[in-house]
Motif scaffolding. Sequence first.
Motif, PDB file in Angstrom:
ATOM      1  N   UNK A   1     -24.876  30.189 -84.381  1.00 49.73           N
ATOM      2  CA  UNK A   1     -25.613  31.316 -83.831  1.00 49.73           C
ATOM      3  C   UNK A   1     -24.582  32.135 -83.455  1.00 49.73           C
ATOM      4  N   UNK A   2     -24.406  33.686 -83.677  1.00 50.58           N
ATOM      5  CA  UNK A   2     -23.425  34.483 -83.388  1.00 50.58           C
ATOM      6  C   UNK A   2     -24.093  35.112 -81.795  1.00 50.58           C
ATOM      7  N   UNK A   3     -23.126  35.199 -81.046  1.00 55.50           N
ATOM      8  CA  UNK A   3     -23.516  35.655 -79.756  1.00 55.50           C
ATOM      9  C   UNK A   3     -22.445  36.713 -79.173  1.00 55.50           C
ATOM     10  N   UNK A   4     -23.033  37.778 -78.872  1.00 51.41           N
ATOM     11  CA  UNK A   4     -22.169  38.984 -78.431  1.00 51.41           C
ATOM     12  C   UNK A   4     -22.719  39.580 -77.072  1.00 51.41           C
ATOM     13  N   UNK A   5     -21.998  39.289 -76.041  1.00 54.20           N
ATOM     14  CA  UNK A   5     -22.267  39.871 -74.694  1.00 54.20           C
ATOM     15  C   UNK A   5     -21.526  40.928 -74.621  1.00 54.20           C
ATOM     16  N   UNK A   6     -21.945  42.312 -74.077  1.00 52.25           N
ATOM     17  CA  UNK A   6     -20.971  43.524 -73.835  1.00 52.25           C
ATOM     18  C   UNK A   6     -21.537  44.282 -72.983  1.00 52.25           C
ATOM     19  N   UNK A   7     -20.823  44.938 -72.288  1.00 52.37           N
ATOM     20  CA  UNK A   7     -21.057  45.885 -71.197  1.00 52.37           C
ATOM     21  C   UNK A   7     -20.723  47.365 -71.371  1.00 52.37           C
ATOM     22  N   UNK A   8     -21.699  48.052 -70.735  1.00 53.37           N
ATOM     23  CA  UNK A   8     -21.522  49.447 -70.887  1.00 53.37           C
ATOM     24  C   UNK A   8     -21.481  50.012 -69.605  1.00 53.37           C
ATOM     25  N   UNK A   9     -20.311  50.554 -69.125  1.00 55.06           N
ATOM     26  CA  UNK A   9     -20.177  51.141 -67.719  1.00 55.06           C
ATOM     27  C   UNK A   9     -19.890  49.852 -66.695  1.00 55.06           C
ATOM     28  N   UNK A  10     -19.568  48.910 -67.327  1.00 56.92           N
ATOM     29  CA  UNK A  10     -19.511  47.438 -66.551  1.00 56.92           C
ATOM     30  C   UNK A  10     -18.841  46.387 -67.258  1.00 56.92           C
ATOM     31  N   UNK A  22     -27.092  30.826 -69.706  1.00 56.95           N
ATOM     32  CA  UNK A  22     -28.083  29.735 -69.226  1.00 56.95           C
ATOM     33  C   UNK A  22     -29.387  29.968 -69.581  1.00 56.95           C
ATOM     34  N   UNK A  23     -29.316  31.455 -69.212  1.00 54.90           N
ATOM     35  CA  UNK A  23     -31.015  32.028 -69.514  1.00 54.90           C
ATOM     36  C   UNK A  23     -31.344  32.004 -71.031  1.00 54.90           C
ATOM     37  N   UNK A  24     -30.409  32.259 -71.871  1.00 53.01           N
ATOM     38  CA  UNK A  24     -30.575  32.204 -73.525  1.00 53.01           C
ATOM     39  C   UNK A  24     -30.735  30.637 -73.763  1.00 53.01           C
ATOM     40  N   UNK A  31     -37.199  28.070 -79.674  1.00 55.14           N
ATOM     41  CA  UNK A  31     -36.851  28.206 -81.231  1.00 55.14           C
ATOM     42  C   UNK A  31     -35.419  28.314 -81.752  1.00 55.14           C
ATOM     43  N   UNK A  32     -35.284  27.010 -82.591  1.00 54.50           N
ATOM     44  CA  UNK A  32     -33.861  26.712 -82.891  1.00 54.50           C
ATOM     45  C   UNK A  32     -33.301  27.675 -84.017  1.00 54.50           C
ATOM     46  N   UNK A  33     -34.055  28.641 -84.700  1.00 52.30           N
ATOM     47  CA  UNK A  33     -33.546  29.375 -85.965  1.00 52.30           C
ATOM     48  C   UNK A  33     -33.109  30.752 -85.493  1.00 52.30           C
ATOM     49  N   UNK A  34     -32.542  30.917 -84.679  1.00 46.41           N
ATOM     50  CA  UNK A  34     -31.619  32.092 -84.173  1.00 46.41           C
ATOM     51  C   UNK A  34     -30.312  32.286 -84.876  1.00 46.41           C
ATOM     52  N   UNK A  35     -30.361  33.186 -85.595  1.00 45.99           N
ATOM     53  CA  UNK A  35     -29.249  33.743 -86.259  1.00 45.99           C
ATOM     54  C   UNK A  35     -28.078  34.406 -85.499  1.00 45.99           C
ATOM     55  N   UNK A  36     -28.554  35.547 -84.866  1.00 47.28           N
ATOM     56  CA  UNK A  36     -27.657  36.415 -84.010  1.00 47.28           C
ATOM     57  C   UNK A  36     -28.422  36.804 -82.665  1.00 47.28           C
ATOM     58  N   UNK A  60     -31.910  38.019 -83.570  1.00 46.51           N
ATOM     59  CA  UNK A  60     -32.200  38.137 -84.669  1.00 46.51           C
ATOM     60  C   UNK A  60     -32.597  36.696 -85.362  1.00 46.51           C
ATOM     61  N   UNK A  61     -33.604  36.595 -85.715  1.00 45.51           N
ATOM     62  CA  UNK A  61     -34.226  35.196 -86.224  1.00 45.51           C
ATOM     63  C   UNK A  61     -34.758  35.588 -87.808  1.00 45.51           C
ATOM     64  N   UNK A  62     -34.759  34.306 -88.408  1.00 42.09           N
ATOM     65  CA  UNK A  62     -34.994  34.437 -90.000  1.00 42.09           C
ATOM     66  C   UNK A  62     -36.227  35.254 -90.343  1.00 42.09           C
ATOM     67  N   UNK A  63     -35.897  36.318 -90.758  1.00 45.60           N
ATOM     68  CA  UNK A  63     -37.121  37.446 -91.012  1.00 45.60           C
ATOM     69  C   UNK A  63     -37.615  38.282 -90.158  1.00 45.60           C
ATOM     70  N   UNK A  64     -37.009  38.378 -88.782  1.00 46.22           N
ATOM     71  CA  UNK A  64     -37.381  39.494 -88.007  1.00 46.22           C
ATOM     72  C   UNK A  64     -36.441  39.571 -86.879  1.00 46.22           C
TER      73      UNK A  64
END
Length: 113
Positions: A1-10, A22-24, A31-36, A60-64
């Motif tokens: 699973x690729x994870x990107x956390x970014x801030x805008x004006x923060x 922790x929330x994610x 659901x363990x089929x998370x791609x991104x 992003x999960x498989x197909x959606x």
Amino acid sequence: MNLTISGHHLEVTPALREYVLTKLDRVTRHFDQVVDVTVLLTVEKLKEKERRQKAEVTLRVKGRDIFVEQAHEDLYAAIDQLMDKLDRQVVRHKDKVQDHHHATAKRLETNAG
């Protein structure tokens, strides 16, 4: 699973990053089929009294792709509400996927018997 956390004006502090992770974790437990996962935390400075903190996530999960956004005065509250929304959508998506496969299996059993 690729994870990107970014801030805008923060600036995304380690505490914010850990809080989002922790929330994610709750969502990925359902659901363990998370791609991104892309999380964007934003501070909108409209007026002095009307500061809004906004959190967005694209999962992003498989197909959606599942997109959720939430705004609140407090960023942590926005993240909480965002993850609640995301969790509901992920569970709904998981149910659709499982029901679809289950119905196919039932049809095959009925036709075979």
